[in-house]
Design a protein around this motif. Sequence first.
Motif, PDB file in Angstrom:
ATOM      1  N   UNK A 210      -3.898   0.915  13.193  1.00 43.55           N
ATOM      2  CA  UNK A 210      -3.324  -0.415  13.360  1.00 43.55           C
ATOM      3  C   UNK A 210      -1.825  -0.272  13.596  1.00 43.55           C
ATOM      4  N   UNK A 211      -1.299  -1.038  14.524  1.00 43.41           N
ATOM      5  CA  UNK A 211       0.117  -0.920  14.879  1.00 43.41           C
ATOM      6  C   UNK A 211       1.013  -1.195  13.681  1.00 43.41           C
ATOM      7  N   UNK A 212       0.732  -2.273  12.950  1.00 41.40           N
ATOM      8  CA  UNK A 212       1.622  -2.670  11.862  1.00 41.40           C
ATOM      9  C   UNK A 212       1.075  -2.229  10.508  1.00 41.40           C
ATOM     10  N   UNK A 213       0.695  -0.949  10.445  1.00 41.32           N
ATOM     11  CA  UNK A 213       0.283  -0.324   9.192  1.00 41.32           C
ATOM     12  C   UNK A 213       1.195   0.880   8.961  1.00 41.32           C
ATOM     13  N   UNK A 214       1.130   1.419   7.742  1.00 40.24           N
ATOM     14  CA  UNK A 214       1.951   2.597   7.456  1.00 40.24           C
ATOM     15  C   UNK A 214       1.289   3.419   6.362  1.00 40.24           C
ATOM     16  N   UNK A 215       1.157   4.719   6.634  1.00 43.33           N
ATOM     17  CA  UNK A 215       0.531   5.655   5.694  1.00 43.33           C
ATOM     18  C   UNK A 215      -0.833   5.142   5.224  1.00 43.33           C
ATOM     19  N   UNK A 216      -1.644   4.717   6.203  1.00 49.48           N
ATOM     20  CA  UNK A 216      -3.021   4.245   5.976  1.00 49.48           C
ATOM     21  C   UNK A 216      -3.095   2.986   5.115  1.00 49.48           C
ATOM     22  N   UNK A 217      -1.975   2.301   4.968  1.00 52.87           N
ATOM     23  CA  UNK A 217      -1.992   1.049   4.202  1.00 52.87           C
ATOM     24  C   UNK A 217      -1.920  -0.119   5.175  1.00 52.87           C
ATOM     25  N   UNK A 218      -2.906  -1.007   5.109  1.00 49.76           N
ATOM     26  CA  UNK A 218      -2.947  -2.191   5.963  1.00 49.76           C
ATOM     27  C   UNK A 218      -2.443  -3.385   5.153  1.00 49.76           C
ATOM     28  N   UNK A 219      -1.433  -4.041   5.642  1.00 48.80           N
ATOM     29  CA  UNK A 219      -0.775  -5.110   4.897  1.00 48.80           C
ATOM     30  C   UNK A 219      -1.484  -6.448   5.093  1.00 48.80           C
ATOM     31  N   UNK A 220      -1.527  -7.227   4.030  1.00 46.88           N
ATOM     32  CA  UNK A 220      -2.205  -8.521   4.063  1.00 46.88           C
ATOM     33  C   UNK A 220      -1.231  -9.630   4.446  1.00 46.88           C
ATOM     34  N   UNK A 221      -1.785 -10.723   4.918  1.00 46.42           N
ATOM     35  CA  UNK A 221      -0.958 -11.876   5.280  1.00 46.42           C
ATOM     36  C   UNK A 221      -0.212 -12.402   4.053  1.00 46.42           C
ATOM     37  N   UNK A 222      -0.901 -12.476   2.925  1.00 44.14           N
ATOM     38  CA  UNK A 222      -0.286 -13.033   1.715  1.00 44.14           C
ATOM     39  C   UNK A 222       0.963 -12.256   1.320  1.00 44.14           C
ATOM     40  N   UNK A 223       0.876 -10.929   1.402  1.00 43.19           N
ATOM     41  CA  UNK A 223       2.026 -10.102   1.050  1.00 43.19           C
ATOM     42  C   UNK A 223       3.136 -10.235   2.090  1.00 43.19           C
ATOM     43  N   UNK A 224       2.760 -10.261   3.354  1.00 42.04           N
ATOM     44  CA  UNK A 224       3.749 -10.332   4.429  1.00 42.04           C
ATOM     45  C   UNK A 224       4.532 -11.645   4.399  1.00 42.04           C
ATOM     46  N   UNK A 225       3.872 -12.750   4.082  1.00 44.91           N
ATOM     47  CA  UNK A 225       4.570 -14.039   4.071  1.00 44.91           C
ATOM     48  C   UNK A 225       5.567 -14.104   2.919  1.00 44.91           C
TER      49      UNK A 225
END
Length: 396
Positions: A305-320
């Motif tokens: 996924x483009x907007x992931x890092x070190x195999x961690x996929x970020x959730x909308x709740x955290x990003x907002x």
Amino acid sequence: MKIKEITKKDGTKVYRINVYLGVDSLTGKQVRSSVTAKSRKMCETKAHQAINNFISNGSTIAREKVIFNTFDKLALSWFESYKLTVKSNSIRVTNNYLKVYLLPELGVYRVDRITPMLLQEIVNKWAKNANTAKIINGKRERGKCKDYKLLLNLIKRILDYGMQLGAITDNPALKVFPPKLKTRAIKKIKYFDNSELKKFLCYLDTLELTPDNVRRTTLYRFLIATGLRVGEALALSWYDIDFNEQTVIINKTIVQTLTERDKIQKSAKTRESNRIVSLDSNTSTLLKNWKKVQNKRTLSLVDTLIFSYENHNYTYAREIQILTKHFASACVPNIGFHGFRHTHASLLMNNDVNPKEIQIRLGHADYAITMNTYSHLAKDKKKDTAEKFSNILKAL
């Protein structure tokens, strides 16, 4: 109906009638039945009962009548079928409507005891709640949504399902009329004007170049430059980017589900949302630089996924949550992720981009959606129109 008198071997008389029940709704064939009784009157009564039973069973003899003791059992049976026909987000939303609105009001009622008057009273209550609910940050209190017309439509669909199964003979929801939703304060579209956008972009340039900051800065600039929904952006993988053609393919989206496995929906929000969006050179370069940071300056052949890092996929709740903090630090209005999309559309409108092109770029199903949503944002163009009209008059 012709009734025949029949004398049995023991000398007793009975009466028999051949009854045409109708056309079977499943097989398409005509259905007839024979009724026998000890009197003509009883024979007629049984004939009418046979017709009524045929109709109440869904106008078919190809299956037995299905019985649902209560509305909640019928609704949950319908929901199991419904889930096979729609996307994950629709399942989530409908499940919420059932739990919060429909089942608490109708769940314990016998299906055959639900009347138009009962449903009208419930819909009236939902309408009253919607019209009197406090609106905070553009949202009404939980349990007082403005979508009571949609709730009524769900009831209609559930009861139609009950009719198809022969559980009920008619749909009382068809006789219910939802009250009009009162017009409240016009919902203001949140977006950056030119000065606010410049201020926010300058703020992003001041952030320390940590992997997290680079990833989020790339995400924010990418959303502003493309007008993508944040769910579409978070679902993108590097295989979706064509750096040679400078395009990105949108055919997935992130949905709010309980399981990580179902997080990425393998189709966009609507059919028109499946699209190819062109990238400008700066955005293309920005993505390439982020890819180097993501891969830690090494060559990677694995699609991620483009907007992931070190195999961690970020959730909308955290990003907002993080985005809200950045807005506060930059001293700009909190326009949310969708505000980037509105900002993108406003910039295009104010720079003479064809609205039809904007519709396609944003993935709107209808040209009218684009115009009704964004045409009033083109403030600069309104001034230009006034000046042009003035010049036309002077040239007369």
